[in-house]
Design an enzyme around this catalytic site. Structure first.
Site, PDB file in Angstrom:
ATOM      1  N   HIS A  96     -11.210  -6.523   7.863  1.00  0.00           N
ATOM      2  CA  HIS A  96     -11.892  -6.122   6.637  1.00  0.00           C
ATOM      3  C   HIS A  96     -13.061  -5.173   6.897  1.00  0.00           C
ATOM      4  O   HIS A  96     -13.561  -4.555   5.959  1.00  0.00           O
ATOM      5  CB  HIS A  96     -12.417  -7.355   5.889  1.00  0.00           C
TER       6      HIS A  96
ATOM      7  N   GLU B 255       0.822  -1.208   0.000  1.00  0.00           N
ATOM      8  CA  GLU B 255       0.000   0.000   0.000  1.00  0.00           C
ATOM      9  C   GLU B 255       0.857   1.259   0.000  1.00  0.00           C
ATOM     10  O   GLU B 255       0.478   2.276  -0.587  1.00  0.00           O
ATOM     11  CB  GLU B 255      -0.948  -0.011   1.193  1.00  0.00           C
TER      12      GLU B 255
END
Length: 692
Positions: free
Chosen positions: A496, A428
């Protein structure tokens, strides 16, 4: 396999303007001496990072950056490079004093530089955090290839991206992410590592096994490695010329490691007590300025000429320092400018710089007959913007052939090709840093982070992206879009299902959108991709295919302006303020209780529509805020604080909040539902407020 290249001591000297190199080295040294001996003790300079010992290689490198599309992504010890690229002596002295003008107008540490020259090499905005300079430079390099190969701009043909870092930076996420991208994508990047043996007081053996990064990268495919002495004029010049040419000739990425002494502490306050006297003496003997003098005197110039140059440099710096000290303080009335885009367009970064024109837009939807879900809404919006904007790129993990883990990019790569829709490595930091560099190149990157929690490794790049415009006083900006699914779904979990949208409202310079339905998803995403500000576009997982969120596609012209709430219900007994997946539950609670309520979907949290809420409360006199994020310091707290100050006289009851408790989202469905705001909890709060 990579091979190490070292220059022979007998190497023929490349064509170098040694007089220019000497003048710049003497100037840099005079600056450091002036700061260390006078300006810091007098508190005219508060932060000082000496470049003593590092000057030679940087100046030689700067002289080799000859394309106006070259860039250097440097760090806080890189002032000699800036001097070689034309930074004025007065600006160089004024910046550490925090004076007006210069590359940050007193907003940033004086050696955290940038240089946006239209007709010369660019120095990308530096940052104070070690290693964060790497991945934006990778984005610049990919932008070079994109503009050359996809947009057909041949003037980018020989341009390169150079990254400067110390030996300590080779342990950072940014370094390894950049190295992976550069070598797997064969980008025109030169890694320039200045190895002085220390990261403040920590030796190189703690940064990389054996203390020598060039040895440890021998197995890297597609990476040419150069290694040598950064204090030897001929060796350093030869290696730098060869490494720059290697990258410029598109033979692949390269790394050059040059050993240099750090002749002063990490910063002025660092007395280097951790070094023994023998080491300090040995380092002084490796002073590149003395070696340059020995190289030039008497073979090229006389001792007297050298001393005259030295004296002239000191005199010039005295004059520059005097002029810098006489500059006015930055205008405090301007301090809040440039957190976001204003009428004055930045010099580098984003589509606005080159006057990009978008297709017509409208706030009025032109709905089709069939309802679509949010996934299809996002896909169609991306497709249209890709078709109409050749500078737009979509990328992230699995967005290519797979079409994204949520299917939002399905078939886009087959339609627009791998240059425009592409997969990335699992980093990321690399995704966001690369996006920043692509934005500096005047492109519109749309990056996907698969889940909100996975953005955490990119926090440094996200924060730096948002503050770029402010830190550079509107010289640079990086308008990017970061698509980020999150929130609960069919079940929860701590990884998540994180929401935490408040983090991005607190991150300076970022717009934050959080649509609750397909129509708004289209309008907000299109607005984000046409904006001159960076935007976090939050896609709620529970809404991606939810019946509640399905709406007709509103047309290719439809946009939703940021900062404009949408009224979902109209009433006069209560105002409910919410966003995202809580919109559905708030509406259901209104139906259950039969209350006459205004239900406002904020749609964007930065900026947020304060006026709409205040206007509603003036009629209803009560307010309930519902959000999925944790309660403590959630965005609802910001709204409540504003209402207490600006709507106190209209309130007939306390401002109430229904939120998640201060825990992660549980995996078990029953546990998840027990802590999420639900219809019953919202209904109870409505009844309590009405009976207050």
């Amino acid at each position: 396999m990579a091979k190490k290249k070292s220059a022979s001591k007998k190497s023929k000297s490349p064509k170098v303007d040694w007089k220019k190199v000497a003048h710049l080295m003497l100037t840099s040294r005079a600056m450091d001496e002036k700061e260390e001996n006078e300006l810091v003790p007098n508190k005219d300079v508060l932060y000082q990072f000496s470049a003593r010992g590092h000057e030679l290689g940087q100046i030689l490198l700067g002289n080799l950056l000859t394309s106006s599309h070259d860039s250097a992504s440097a760090y806080y010890r890189s002032r000699p490079l800036l001097l070689s690229l034309g930074l004025s002596e007065e600006d160089a002295m004024a910046a550490p004093m925090g004076k007006s003008g210069g590359y940050s107008d007193g907003r940033d540490i004086g050696v955290v530089c940038n240089k946006p020259d239209a007709d010369g090499p660019k120095v990308l905005p530096m940052a104070g955090d070690v290693g964060s300079q790497y991945t934006p430079a990778i984005g610049w390099a990919q932008g070079i290839e994109y503009r050359k190969n996809v947009l057909g701009e041949k003037e980018y043909e020989k341009a390169i991206s150079v990254i400067l870092g110390g030996d300590g930076s080779v342990a950072t996420n940014g370094f390894w992410s950049a190295l992976t991208i550069a070598t797997t994508q064969n980008l025109p990047v030169l890694f320039y590592i200045e190895d002085n043996g220390y990261g403040i007081s920590v030796t190189s053996e703690y940064q990389t096994p054996g203390g020598k990064i060039s040895n440890n990268l021998q197995s890297f495919n597609n990476l040419k490695i150069y290694d040598g002495d950064g204090t030897d004029p001929v060796e350093a010049a030869s290696l730098l010329e060869e490494s720059v040419n290697y990258v410029r000739d598109r033979k692949g990425p390269a790394m050059i490691r040059l050993t240099v002494p750090r002749l002063n502490g990490h910063s002025y306050q660092d007395n280097q007590a951790y070094k023994d006297e023998d080491l300090i003496k040995k380092e002084k003997e490796m002073d590149p300025l003395e070696k340059l003098k020995a190289f030039m005197v008497p073979d090229q110039i006389t001792e007297r000429t050298w001393k005259n140059w030295e004296k002239k440099a000191q005199e010039n710096i005295e004059e520059a320092a005097k002029a810098a000290l006489s500059r006015p303080e930055p205008d405090a009335a301007q301090t809040e400018k440039f957190a976001f885009a204003e009428d004055e367009v930045q010099q580098i970064g984003g589509l606005a710089v080159e006057g990009h024109e978008f297709p017509e837009s409208s706030e009025e939807p032109k709905p089709e007959k069939q309802r679509i879900n949010i996934v299809e809404a996002i896909r169609r919006t991306l497709r249209y913007e890709l078709e109409t904007n050749k500078k737009l790129m979509v990328f992230g993990e699995d967005v290519g052939k797979k079409g994204g883990v949520h299917a939002a990019t399905m078939d886009l790569q087959s339609q627009f090709g791998e240059d425009r829709v592409f997969d990335t490595s699992l980093s990321e930091e690399g995704i966001i840093g690369r996006a920043v560099g692509l934005a500096y190149q005047g492109l519109m990157p749309v990056a996907e982070i698969q889940f909100r929690k996975y953005a955490d490794p990119a926090t440094e790049q996200l924060n730096n992206c948002g503050t770029t415009r402010w830190r550079t006083a509107n010289r640079f900006a990086a308008p990017i879009v970061v698509r980020m699914p999150g929130g609960f779904a069919k079940c929860g979990d701590p990884w998540h299902s994180m929401s935490n949208e408040v983090f991005f409202t607190h991150a300076i310079g970022w717009q934050v959108a959080m649509p609750s339905n397909a129509e708004d998803a289209v309008g907000l995403l299109r607005s984000a991709m046409r904006s001159n500000n960076p935007t976090v576009f939050f896609e709620h997982r529970n809404l991606l295919d939810a019946k509640y969120a399905r709406k007709p596609y509103p047309g290719d012209e439809f946009v939703v302006p940021f900062g404009k709430a949408k009224k979902l219900r109209d009433g006069d007994e209560l105002t409910i303020v919410t966003w995202g997946a809580m919109c559905e539950r708030a509406e259901e609670a209104v139906d259950k209780t039969g209350v006459s309520a205004d239900v406002l979907d904020l749609r964007t949290l930065m900026p947020w529509d304060k006026e709409a809420i205040l206007s509603s409360i003036q009629r209803t006199n009560r307010c309930l805020i519902v959000h999925e994020d944790n309660q403590t310091a959630g965005f609802g707290a910001e709204i409540a604080a504003v209402l207490v100050r600006e709507a106190f006289q209209y309130l007939d009851a306390p401002v109430e909040r229904i939120t998640m408790p201060d825990i992660p989202v549980p995996y078990n469905v029953s546990l998840m539902e027990s802590v999420l705001p639900n219809v019953q909890k919202i209904s109870n709060a409505i009844e309590d407020l009405l009976s207050f």
